[in-house]
Design a protein around this motif. Structure first.
Motif, short mmCIF file in Angstrom:
data_model
loop_
_atom_site.label_atom_id
_atom_site.label_comp_id
_atom_site.label_asym_id
_atom_site.label_seq_id
_atom_site.Cartn_x
_atom_site.Cartn_y
_atom_site.Cartn_z
N TYR A 153 -7.20 71.10 44.21
CA TYR A 153 -6.04 71.31 43.54
C TYR A 153 -5.18 70.00 44.12
O TYR A 153 -4.50 69.50 43.64
N GLU A 154 -5.02 70.53 45.73
CA GLU A 154 -3.99 69.70 46.61
C GLU A 154 -4.57 68.10 46.41
O GLU A 154 -3.63 67.36 46.02
N ILE A 155 -5.93 67.79 46.57
CA ILE A 155 -6.28 66.22 46.45
C ILE A 155 -6.12 65.65 45.14
O ILE A 155 -5.59 64.74 44.88
N GLU A 156 -6.47 66.53 44.05
CA GLU A 156 -6.50 65.86 42.81
C GLU A 156 -5.11 65.78 42.39
O GLU A 156 -4.85 64.63 41.55
N MET A 157 -4.39 66.58 42.39
CA MET A 157 -2.88 66.59 42.28
C MET A 157 -1.99 65.48 42.85
O MET A 157 -1.24 64.83 42.40
N ARG A 158 -2.45 65.39 43.95
CA ARG A 158 -1.68 64.04 44.88
C ARG A 158 -2.24 62.88 44.27
O ARG A 158 -1.32 61.96 44.30
N LEU A 159 -3.42 62.85 44.10
CA LEU A 159 -4.03 61.43 43.53
C LEU A 159 -3.06 61.11 42.17
O LEU A 159 -3.06 59.87 41.81
N CYS A 160 -2.80 62.02 41.57
CA CYS A 160 -2.23 61.86 40.09
C CYS A 160 -0.73 61.65 40.36
O CYS A 160 0.10 61.32 39.44
N GLU A 161 0.03 61.59 41.79
CA GLU A 161 1.51 61.39 41.77
C GLU A 161 1.65 59.87 42.38
O GLU A 161 2.69 59.38 42.41
N ILE A 162 0.65 59.39 42.91
CA ILE A 162 0.59 57.93 43.64
C ILE A 162 0.69 56.73 43.03
O ILE A 162 1.07 55.85 43.36
N GLY A 163 0.16 56.70 41.67
CA GLY A 163 0.32 55.45 41.12
C GLY A 163 1.68 55.09 40.48
O GLY A 163 2.47 56.01 40.27
N ARG A 164 1.61 53.66 40.76
CA ARG A 164 3.07 53.16 40.00
C ARG A 164 2.70 52.24 38.95
O ARG A 164 2.25 50.84 39.33
N PRO A 165 2.50 52.36 37.81
CA PRO A 165 2.96 53.69 37.17
C PRO A 165 1.88 54.62 37.01
O PRO A 165 2.21 55.98 36.76
N GLY A 166 0.64 54.57 37.18
CA GLY A 166 -0.40 55.45 36.87
C GLY A 166 -1.57 54.71 36.41
O GLY A 166 -1.51 53.96 35.66
N VAL A 167 -2.89 54.99 36.61
CA VAL A 167 -4.15 54.17 36.17
C VAL A 167 -4.13 54.31 34.61
O VAL A 167 -4.88 53.46 33.78
N ARG A 168 -3.69 55.48 33.91
CA ARG A 168 -3.65 55.57 32.45
C ARG A 168 -3.02 54.58 31.92
O ARG A 168 -3.32 54.02 30.63
N GLU A 169 -1.82 54.02 32.31
CA GLU A 169 -0.99 52.80 31.80
C GLU A 169 -2.04 51.36 31.88
O GLU A 169 -1.51 50.51 31.05
N TYR A 170 -2.71 51.39 32.65
CA TYR A 170 -3.93 50.24 32.49
C TYR A 170 -5.04 50.53 31.88
O TYR A 170 -5.89 49.72 31.89
N GLY A 171 -5.09 51.65 31.10
CA GLY A 171 -6.22 51.85 30.22
C GLY A 171 -7.34 52.43 30.86
O GLY A 171 -8.59 52.47 30.36
N TRP A 172 -7.09 53.07 32.05
CA TRP A 172 -8.11 53.98 32.59
C TRP A 172 -8.10 55.38 32.64
O TRP A 172 -6.87 55.99 32.50
N HIS A 173 -9.06 56.24 32.47
CA HIS A 173 -8.84 57.55 32.58
C HIS A 173 -8.81 58.21 33.73
O HIS A 173 -9.34 57.78 34.96
N HIS A 174 -8.22 59.47 33.98
CA HIS A 174 -7.54 60.11 35.02
C HIS A 174 -9.39 60.69 35.80
O HIS A 174 -9.34 61.02 37.02
N ALA A 175 -10.10 60.68 35.21
CA ALA A 175 -11.72 61.09 35.55
C ALA A 175 -11.90 60.07 36.86
O ALA A 175 -12.50 60.31 37.69
N THR A 176 -11.16 58.82 36.90
CA THR A 176 -11.47 57.92 37.79
C THR A 176 -10.79 58.40 39.09
O THR A 176 -11.62 58.18 40.34
#
Length: 489
Positions: A153-176
């Protein structure tokens, strides 16, 4: 691989690995331990229900067949090795990598498991089947599973906080991103050295970059498969690293790693960036630390996360004003832009499968209006294909709201305005859906969900036994008993 160079010490994979390898059970806070047990309670309930989904049945059939083929190729004097991990419900015994995938997929299959959404979304429980399978195969305890769960949980959630704005906005899935977290939890279970864990991260992340097509437009079985596959890769990568297989240490912030690859793309005229310092800042190391698992939410509906606020708002509006489906002229749904994009595109107005329906705001709103509830029953094939819902879906207008955009992700605001045939409008706004850490599900509320999902699968009495085992997980010397209670008798 060595930690001796100054260059290597700066790489984020080393910082993460050194933290995870050093963390002990006594470093955890009581609140984090309790949260881990509650998330396992919720996740196994989701898995029991998920085991009955058609895609889960296909995967089980496939891996049974693969296992039979492997067994037949082993000499008579040498037994098939590695069949020491258990698949939920069926009790199928297989290797921990396949068990991690099968169980992880069952947790995910109904899109009913946990949710955390910051710059990117994630479902950390997609990854915890891997440490469970490895804990079973390695003969480890409930405390070991709790600690590995909290690391995931710690690492997965931190990874989802650090993108600006996040990989989803560039067309990538969070499984990345999940591919970077999964091997850390798995590696802790296998007692990897920091150097081995760095390799495990590199092996896993090298293989699991995932395009957003799996959740865009018409959805398929892969929608609920890519994150469990990242969990599978985490388990296999950790096992390979333990044997000495190497992976790139610079996979996060080095040459042509995650940060460098995304630096070439732009969003609204700005290059993608990541807060690398934020990824490792104040990693928790004591009972007084704050663990990210306390910030994760659960789902009170078996639907895509951003649907929860608008569905809650609609159900409240309908109940407060005694509105019937036949009374409705139009339902206007105001949400953030990404919710409108994911949940309201043209394909979502004509869902033909469960995978599309549970990511369709028009469908969820329409079936909730007509049936008065949104449960797994509403996603059976015959209900999804019911043509009588089409005219109601066409009354639903999903629109982005710029005011709400500024409030996300701290809040998940939505406003639903129902206009009836007599021209009267009723409006409700919801900022925090039920299950959010600010309005969390209690153990008793999870138990209701758990029994609803598992009662017909393993029986209500066994559900009670399983609940007791999960909520006393820290006292289990091995996780075998827990796994046995997930198997249909």
């Amino acid at each position: 691989m060595s930690l001796t160079t100054t260059e290597s010490k700066r790489l984020l994979s080393y910082t993460i690995a050194e933290w995870a390898c050093a963390l002990k059970y006594d470093d955890l806070s009581p609140e984090a331990i309790q949260a881990a047990k509650l998330f396992w309670f919720d996740s196994i309930g989701c898995a029991l229900g998920g085991s009955q989904q058609e895609d889960a049945k296909i995967l089980l059939k496939h891996y049974r067949a693969m296992s039979a083929t492997a067994d037949s190729s082993v000499g008579e004097d040498r037994p098939a090795c590695g069949s020491n991990a258990t698949a939920f419900v069926s009790g199928f015994k297989t290797n921990p990598v396949d068990a991690a995938f099968l169980n992880g997929h069952m947790i995910r299959a109904m899109d009913y498991n946990d949710i955390y959404w910051k710059a990117d979304p994630c479902h950390p429980s997609d990854l915890i089947a891997a440490p469970l399978a490895l804990c079973e195969s390695e003969g480890l305890s409930g405390k070991d599973l709790i600690l590995a769960t909290i690391i995931a949980y710690e690492i997965e959630m931190r990874l989802c906080e650090i993108g600006r704005p996040g990989v989803r906005e560039y067309g990538w899935h969070h499984a990345t991103l999940s591919a970077f977290a999964a091997p850390v939890a798995a590696g802790w279970v296998l007692n990897l050295t920091p150097e081995q864990m760095v390799s495990a991260i590199g092996i896993s992340a090298s293989r699991t970059f995932c395009p957003g097509a799996v959740t865009a437009g018409k959805l398929t079985n892969m929608k609920n498969t890519v994150d469990p596959w990242a969990g599978r890769m985490g388990a296999e990568s950790a096992l390979l690293a333990r044997e000495g297989f190497s992976g790139p240490e610079h996979i996060i912030d080095g040459k042509e790693g995650l940060f460098a690859v995304f630096s070439h793309v732009h969003y609204k005229g700005q290059p993608a960036t990541f807060d690398g310092e934020g990824l490792v800042k104040d990693l928790p190391t004591s009972p007084k630390s704050h663990y990210r698992i306390l910030d994760c939410g659960m789902k009170s509906f078996p639907i895509e996360a951003l649907s929860h606020s608008p569905l809650t708002a609609m159900m409240k509006t309908v109940k407060d004003n005694n509105i019937k489906a036949d009374d409705v002229k139009e339902i206007k749904v105001e949400v953030i832009a990404r919710a409108a994009d994911i949940l309201g595109d043209p394909h979502k107005y004509r869902p033909s499968s469960k995978e599309t329906a549970d990511h369709s705001l028009p469908y969820c709103m329409a079936v909730g209006l007509v049936d008065g509830m949104v449960t797994p029953l509403q996603f059976r094939e015959e209900r999804v294909r019911d043509q009588s819902l089409i005219p109601i879906m066409d009354k639903i207008k999903v629109v982005p709201n710029e005011e709400f955009e500024a409030l996300f992700p701290k809040f998940q605001p939505s406003r639903v305005t129902i206009t009836t045939n007599d021209g009267i409008s009723h409006s409700t706004r919801v900022d925090v859906p039920k299950g959010d850490p600010r309005d969390p599900m209690t153990e008793e509320e999870i138990a209701v969900k758990f029994t609803a999902l598992g009662g017909d699968v393993i029986g209500k009495d066994q559900c009670k036994e399983l609940r007791k085992a999960i909520m006393s997980l820290e006292s289990a010397q091995k996780v075998d008993e827990l796994l046995e209670l997930t198997v249909r008798r």
